[in-house]
Design an enzyme around this catalytic site. Structure first.
Site, short mmCIF file in Angstrom:
data_model
loop_
_atom_site.label_atom_id
_atom_site.label_comp_id
_atom_site.label_asym_id
_atom_site.label_seq_id
_atom_site.Cartn_x
_atom_site.Cartn_y
_atom_site.Cartn_z
N PRO A 73 0.78 -1.24 0.00
CA PRO A 73 0.00 0.00 0.00
C PRO A 73 0.81 1.30 0.00
O PRO A 73 0.28 2.34 -0.39
CB PRO A 73 -0.84 -0.10 1.28
N TYR A 78 3.68 9.64 -7.66
CA TYR A 78 2.65 9.68 -6.60
C TYR A 78 1.33 10.21 -7.14
O TYR A 78 0.26 9.65 -6.88
CB TYR A 78 3.15 10.53 -5.43
N LYS A 108 -1.30 3.12 -4.60
CA LYS A 108 -1.52 2.90 -6.04
C LYS A 108 -2.63 1.90 -6.39
O LYS A 108 -3.11 1.89 -7.53
CB LYS A 108 -0.22 2.40 -6.70
P1 FAD Z 1 -11.59 -5.33 -4.68
O1 FAD Z 1 -11.79 -4.02 -4.02
O2 FAD Z 1 -10.92 -6.42 -3.90
O3 FAD Z 1 -13.01 -5.83 -5.16
C1 FAD Z 1 -13.27 -7.15 -5.59
C2 FAD Z 1 -14.72 -7.49 -5.33
O4 FAD Z 1 -14.96 -8.81 -5.82
C3 FAD Z 1 -15.07 -7.50 -3.86
O5 FAD Z 1 -16.25 -6.77 -3.66
C4 FAD Z 1 -15.21 -8.96 -3.53
O6 FAD Z 1 -16.12 -9.20 -2.47
C5 FAD Z 1 -15.71 -9.52 -4.86
N1 FAD Z 1 -15.48 -10.95 -5.02
C6 FAD Z 1 -14.42 -11.69 -4.60
N2 FAD Z 1 -14.59 -12.98 -4.93
C7 FAD Z 1 -15.76 -13.07 -5.59
C8 FAD Z 1 -16.48 -14.13 -6.18
N3 FAD Z 1 -16.02 -15.38 -6.14
N4 FAD Z 1 -17.65 -13.87 -6.78
C9 FAD Z 1 -18.15 -12.60 -6.82
N5 FAD Z 1 -17.51 -11.55 -6.27
C10 FAD Z 1 -16.33 -11.78 -5.66
N6 FAD Z 1 -5.17 1.75 -3.07
C11 FAD Z 1 -5.03 3.05 -3.44
O7 FAD Z 1 -5.03 3.33 -4.65
N7 FAD Z 1 -4.86 4.07 -2.53
C12 FAD Z 1 -4.82 3.81 -1.21
O8 FAD Z 1 -4.74 4.75 -0.41
C13 FAD Z 1 -4.92 2.44 -0.77
N8 FAD Z 1 -4.89 2.11 0.53
C14 FAD Z 1 -5.14 0.82 0.91
C15 FAD Z 1 -5.15 0.55 2.25
C16 FAD Z 1 -5.43 -0.74 2.68
C17 FAD Z 1 -5.43 -1.02 4.16
C18 FAD Z 1 -5.72 -1.77 1.72
C19 FAD Z 1 -6.05 -3.18 2.16
C20 FAD Z 1 -5.70 -1.50 0.38
C21 FAD Z 1 -5.41 -0.21 -0.04
N9 FAD Z 1 -5.39 0.11 -1.39
C22 FAD Z 1 -5.14 1.41 -1.76
C23 FAD Z 1 -5.66 -0.90 -2.40
C24 FAD Z 1 -7.10 -0.86 -2.90
O9 FAD Z 1 -8.01 -0.91 -1.82
C25 FAD Z 1 -7.37 -2.03 -3.87
O10 FAD Z 1 -6.34 -2.03 -4.83
C26 FAD Z 1 -8.73 -1.90 -4.55
O11 FAD Z 1 -9.75 -2.25 -3.65
C27 FAD Z 1 -8.82 -2.81 -5.79
O12 FAD Z 1 -10.13 -2.77 -6.32
P2 FAD Z 1 -10.73 -4.01 -7.09
O13 FAD Z 1 -12.11 -3.61 -7.48
O14 FAD Z 1 -9.78 -4.47 -8.13
O15 FAD Z 1 -10.76 -5.19 -6.03
C1 DHB Z 2 -3.66 5.72 2.63
C2 DHB Z 2 -3.20 4.50 2.23
C3 DHB Z 2 -1.98 4.42 1.61
O1 DHB Z 2 -1.54 3.24 1.18
C4 DHB Z 2 -1.19 5.54 1.40
O2 DHB Z 2 0.01 5.41 0.82
C5 DHB Z 2 -1.67 6.76 1.79
C6 DHB Z 2 -2.91 6.84 2.41
C7 DHB Z 2 -4.97 5.82 3.29
O3 DHB Z 2 -5.62 4.78 3.46
O4 DHB Z 2 -5.39 6.93 3.66
#
Ligand code: FAD
Ligand code: DHB
Length: 393
Positions: free
Chosen positions: A295, A387, A299
């Site tokens: 994280p 960034y 990104k």
């Molecule tokens: P997901 O959000 O994982 O969505 C996938 C969806 O598919 C979910 O709703 C799930 O329930 C569903 N699913 C799973 N399996 C199945 C199935 N078999 N059948 C049907 N549905 C299913 N990114 C940033 O850009 N900026 C940030 O500040 C940042 N901070 C983060 C902080 C934390 C603590 C974490 C954990 C992640 C962070 N990320 C951040 C990453 C970001 O949250 C993810 O990259 C983003 O959620 C990806 O989106 P997505 O839609 O690809 O996947």
């Molecule tokens: C947050 C998460 C990140 O990974 C980061 O680099 C900056 C902020 C956030 O969840 O606010």
């Protein structure tokens, strides 16, 4: 068995699946979104909070950014802290005026769900036993159980937007994908707290006890992270201990972190992962289903939305004119940005975290790198443009 015909079967209602559904609908393309969790669960999952300017523009132009623009907080810089001092990186000044917007992923997901439901378009929560079939044919299928019935969705293409632990990527036959990954020996313990942020901008802190991050969700909500073990036991972290550790790692003379009620806490492991290509036959993988970044650098969400922008354009072109050029280039186009973000996230992570086996040599390199990015215009510009999100990669 209920059979439904659609153009695009979308597995997963995270940011990627919901944005793709919205972009396609705007261009008159049908889709059905199938999600295995409940609406309440998906809307409450606290994750990302930093959105690149280019993604804000994408959502705004698509009519999905109204609340994001109204309530999101525009930030023009971040701070890097090391040796007990903070150093500002003026992002916008260094990156051609571009900025980032602080807006919770939860809020974005709520906005996208509301738009989908208001448009009367299918979005099936709590779908069970979701599976994908006939991927190498021109009629791939999604099967699932929904409200007590067996459903079969007959599609032109399937978008695998089901995150890292979803079923789409594992449905691709063995040997097709090349996988690249790296595990990190640490995780993040994150909290959401009912207290106004103690600093106007994000603070990324290097500390001998481990990394800490001060972030926010709004003018009333702080989001804070502590480097921890990947398998850290939350039970060992009562609220007092979390605040004390945050005070230590984020502390600088004359400043104190404001504390408040902790509304949510969780531990996230960290890994880098990419699969290539992001396509198999008529299945296209997007976002976390195809790649994960640690994280640090924020990104993940942004990459997921860059993927769906490329995929939506390619699908619109294909449905309108029959040309497969965009779809054929989908994976290569996305992977260029994915690898840039993989490098940036790995680099930020390595510069800021403390490894158990770290020796004084590694520590000296980290501090030298931090001094360099906070004193050299060229090095700071490189950090800033990555960034806020590169326009071309
Ligand atoms: P997901 O959000 O994982 O969505 C996938 C969806 O598919 C979910 O709703 C799930 O329930 C569903 N699913 C799973 N399996 C199945 C199935 N078999 N059948 C049907 N549905 C299913 N990114 C940033 O850009 N900026 C940030 O500040 C940042 N901070 C983060 C902080 C934390 C603590 C974490 C954990 C992640 C962070 N990320 C951040 C990453 C970001 O949250 C993810 O990259 C983003 O959620 C990806 O989106 P997505 O839609 O690809 O996947
Ligand atoms: C947050 C998460 C990140 O990974 C980061 O680099 C900056 C902020 C956030 O969840 O606010």
């Amino acid at each position: 068995m209920n059979r439904t015909r659609t153009q695009v079967g979308i597995v997963g209602a995270g940011p990627a699946g919901l944005t793709l559904a919205h972009l396609l609908h705007r261009d008159g393309i049908d889709s059905v979104v199938v999600e295995d969790k409940s609406r309440e669960y998906v809307e409450a999952r606290v994750r990302a909070g930093v959105i690149e300017q280019g993604i804000v523009d994408l959502l705004t132009e698509a009519g999905a950014g109204e609340r994001l623009v109204r309530e999101g907080l525009v930030h023009h810089g971040i701070e890097l802290q090391f040796d007990g001092e903070r150093h500002r990186i003026p992002l916008s000044e260094l990156a051609g005026g571009r900025a980032i917007v602080i807006y919770g992923q939860t809020e974005l997901v709520k906005d996208l769900i509301r738009l989908r439901l208001d448009a009367g378009q299918p979005l099936h929560f709590e779908a069970a036993d979701v599976s994908v079939h006939d991927l190498e044919t021109e009629r791939p299928l999604v099967r699932y159980r929904y409200e007590g019935s067996d459903e079969e969705l007959d599609c032109d293409v399937i978008a695998g937007c089901d995150g890292f632990h979803g079923i789409c990527r594992p449905s691709i036959p063995a040997g097709v994908l090349s996988e690249f990954s790296r595990e990190y020996p640490f995780g993040w313990l994150g909290i959401l707290a009912a207290v106004a942020p103690s600093n106007d901008e994000l603070v990324y802190a290097h500390h001998e006890r481990g990394f800490a991050l001060l972030s926010l969700r709004s003018r009333e909500r702080s989001r804070l992270y502590l480097q921890c073990r990947p398998d850290e036991d939350l039970a060992k972290w009562p609220d007092d201990r979390i605040w004390e550790e945050l005070q230590t790692r984020l502390g600088i003379p004359g400043w104190r972190l404001a504390e408040g009620a902790i509304l949510e806490k969780g531990v996230t492991g960290m890994r880098s992962y990419v699969c290539e290509p992001m396509r198999y036959g008529h299945l296209f993988l997007t976002g976390d289903a195809a790649h994960i970044v640690p994280p640090t650098g924020a990104k993940g969400l942004n990459l997921a939305l860059h993927d769906v922008e490329v995929l939506a354009d390619a699908l619109v072109e294909w449905f309108r004119s029959g040309t497969t050029i965009g779809l054929d280039q989908y994976s290569d186009t996305c992977l260029r940005r994915v690898w840039r973000a993989e490098h940036f996230s790995w680099w930020m992570t390595r510069m800021l975290h403390r490894a158990d086996d770290e020796d004084s040599f590694d520590l000296k390199l980290q501090l030298s790198q931090l001094r360099y990015v906070t004193t050299s215009h060229a090095a700071a510009t490189s950090l800033a443009e990555n960034y806020v999100g590169l326009e071309t990669v």
